[in-house]
Design an enzyme around this catalytic site. Sequence first.
Site, mmCIF file in Angstrom:
data_model
loop_
_atom_site.group_PDB
_atom_site.id
_atom_site.type_symbol
_atom_site.label_atom_id
_atom_site.label_comp_id
_atom_site.label_asym_id
_atom_site.label_seq_id
_atom_site.Cartn_x
_atom_site.Cartn_y
_atom_site.Cartn_z
ATOM 1 N N LYS A 168 0.826 -1.212 0.000
ATOM 2 C CA LYS A 168 0.000 0.000 0.000
ATOM 3 C C LYS A 168 0.858 1.259 0.000
ATOM 4 O O LYS A 168 0.632 2.183 -0.790
ATOM 5 C CB LYS A 168 -0.935 0.017 1.213
ATOM 6 C CG LYS A 168 -2.106 -0.930 1.114
ATOM 7 C CD LYS A 168 -3.019 -0.755 2.332
ATOM 8 C CE LYS A 168 -4.180 -1.707 2.278
ATOM 9 N NZ LYS A 168 -5.073 -1.558 3.457
ATOM 10 N N LYS A 217 -18.406 -7.741 -14.424
ATOM 11 C CA LYS A 217 -19.465 -8.372 -15.218
ATOM 12 C C LYS A 217 -19.451 -7.953 -16.684
ATOM 13 O O LYS A 217 -20.057 -8.619 -17.528
ATOM 14 C CB LYS A 217 -20.840 -8.020 -14.636
ATOM 15 C CG LYS A 217 -21.067 -8.400 -13.192
ATOM 16 C CD LYS A 217 -22.446 -7.956 -12.738
ATOM 17 C CE LYS A 217 -22.662 -8.198 -11.266
ATOM 18 N NZ LYS A 217 -21.801 -7.358 -10.418
ATOM 19 N N ALA A 276 -20.880 -13.125 -5.828
ATOM 20 C CA ALA A 276 -19.734 -12.807 -4.955
ATOM 21 C C ALA A 276 -18.978 -14.104 -4.674
ATOM 22 O O ALA A 276 -18.429 -14.702 -5.590
ATOM 23 C CB ALA A 276 -20.185 -12.102 -3.694
ATOM 24 N N LEU A 326 -20.345 -16.918 -3.541
ATOM 25 C CA LEU A 326 -21.198 -18.104 -3.647
ATOM 26 C C LEU A 326 -20.849 -18.916 -4.896
ATOM 27 O O LEU A 326 -20.572 -18.347 -5.954
ATOM 28 C CB LEU A 326 -22.675 -17.696 -3.714
ATOM 29 C CG LEU A 326 -23.247 -17.010 -2.469
ATOM 30 C CD1 LEU A 326 -24.704 -16.605 -2.729
ATOM 31 C CD2 LEU A 326 -23.168 -17.932 -1.266
ATOM 32 N N GLU A 332 -26.092 1.338 -4.341
ATOM 33 C CA GLU A 332 -25.145 2.229 -4.982
ATOM 34 C C GLU A 332 -25.401 3.645 -4.463
ATOM 35 O O GLU A 332 -26.453 3.917 -3.877
ATOM 36 C CB GLU A 332 -25.334 2.189 -6.504
ATOM 37 C CG GLU A 332 -25.028 0.846 -7.148
ATOM 38 C CD GLU A 332 -23.554 0.495 -7.076
ATOM 39 O OE1 GLU A 332 -22.713 1.412 -7.032
ATOM 40 O OE2 GLU A 332 -23.239 -0.709 -7.056
ATOM 41 N N ASP A 364 -28.433 -4.822 -13.002
ATOM 42 C CA ASP A 364 -27.456 -5.707 -12.366
ATOM 43 C C ASP A 364 -27.933 -7.159 -12.409
ATOM 44 O O ASP A 364 -27.153 -8.074 -12.703
ATOM 45 C CB ASP A 364 -27.213 -5.273 -10.924
ATOM 46 C CG ASP A 364 -26.209 -6.160 -10.215
ATOM 47 O OD1 ASP A 364 -25.028 -6.154 -10.601
ATOM 48 O OD2 ASP A 364 -26.601 -6.877 -9.262
ATOM 49 N N LYS A 383 -26.324 -10.550 -14.532
ATOM 50 C CA LYS A 383 -26.042 -11.855 -13.933
ATOM 51 C C LYS A 383 -26.766 -12.967 -14.673
ATOM 52 O O LYS A 383 -26.215 -14.059 -14.875
ATOM 53 C CB LYS A 383 -26.422 -11.831 -12.453
ATOM 54 C CG LYS A 383 -25.546 -10.889 -11.632
ATOM 55 C CD LYS A 383 -26.029 -10.749 -10.194
ATOM 56 C CE LYS A 383 -25.131 -9.784 -9.419
ATOM 57 N NZ LYS A 383 -25.589 -9.591 -8.019
ATOM 58 N N GLY A 425 -20.571 -7.746 -0.745
ATOM 59 C CA GLY A 425 -19.599 -7.400 0.294
ATOM 60 C C GLY A 425 -18.191 -7.596 -0.224
ATOM 61 O O GLY A 425 -17.921 -8.544 -0.982
#
Length: 370
Positions: free
Chosen positions: A59, A118, A148, A150, A208, A219, A223, A352
């Site tokens: 960083k 995406k 995410a 999953l 957002e 969104d 997907k 997340g």
Amino acid sequence: MEPGKHLQVAVVGVGGVGTQVVEQLIANPIYGFQLVALTSSKRMLQSTKDLCINPIAWKDALNASETPVDLSAVKNTLQELVKQGKKAVFIDNTSSQDVAEMYPALLSAGINVVTPNKKAFSGEAGLYQAIVQASRSGRYLHESTVGAGLPIISTLRDLVETGDKVVKIEGVFSGTMSYIFNNFSAVEGSDESFSSIVKGARAQGYTEPNPADDLNGADVARKLTILARIIPELKDEQGNFPLLHGYQSVETTSLIQDAPASAVSNGDEFMKWLPEQDAHFSQMREQAANEGSVLRYVGVVDVKNKVVKAELAKYPKTHPFATSLGGSDNIIMFHTERYGKRPLIVQGAGAGNDVTAMGVVSDILKLIRP
């Protein structure tokens, strides 16, 4: 991976997800990797023959760098490493269309691509086709584009590649929409206004900056496009991938179709306008409740009827979409020939930084594991 043969890693985008990706890699001592490039939106850090990037102090080193971002230079660096017989991966943590359009060239050069972006997989079919063709030289992995961390894409691929026939996929694919309707149209009932719940979701970071970007359904449509293109039965007679124009070809119900342009382009203006829709949403909630149902914003890939749609739908209060969801959970049901009577269900946190990064890192590890 053999001892001494480290995976050469370039991380593009070190915001919330990107930072977590680097930290999770550092925290995993089992597999070796070498950071060869890091980029933020403004600056870049590359390792050289004389200087390697210190994983612990990355960083500070990046913040101190005065080198402007040059992604072609990153590609060239990785390409040279591939020519030396090393395995390299380009990790795109951005949501950039420009970066997504680099994937075919990266893959053709033998550089693997891992991303939660995406854009490349849900846009025009031409770009997606180019990526698939180029993957003969490098692998592309994008588990985190749909759920995410999953295992949604990997589960679908396993079903397809083992010969199962997908009949339908349906689910709550948006963590934002999940949170909003779990609270607005709860099984036990709710009197809170739609705009109030959206306001609370925004304050907690579930939406957002402009909630219009969530409520327009795009969104979810992206997907669905990603999943639909994995299913062989949805290709046409010439073998072309479905949804020629990507997510724009999905039948999508926008919850803000009456919003003025000023509200769509500005989050604060949108929140001022949204209360005008409260009566409309309350009426839908009441009608659903009278039928013993709740409202859920869902995505559906109906393979049998060749329909892909994102919509606000009613589900009985006994349905898993009504009873099993909490917070911003995602839930996806795979109806297949093998899983006919009882669908295969994947459920859990679908948003997340930490879980999205987990999906990215799990894809990276697929490149490393023997």
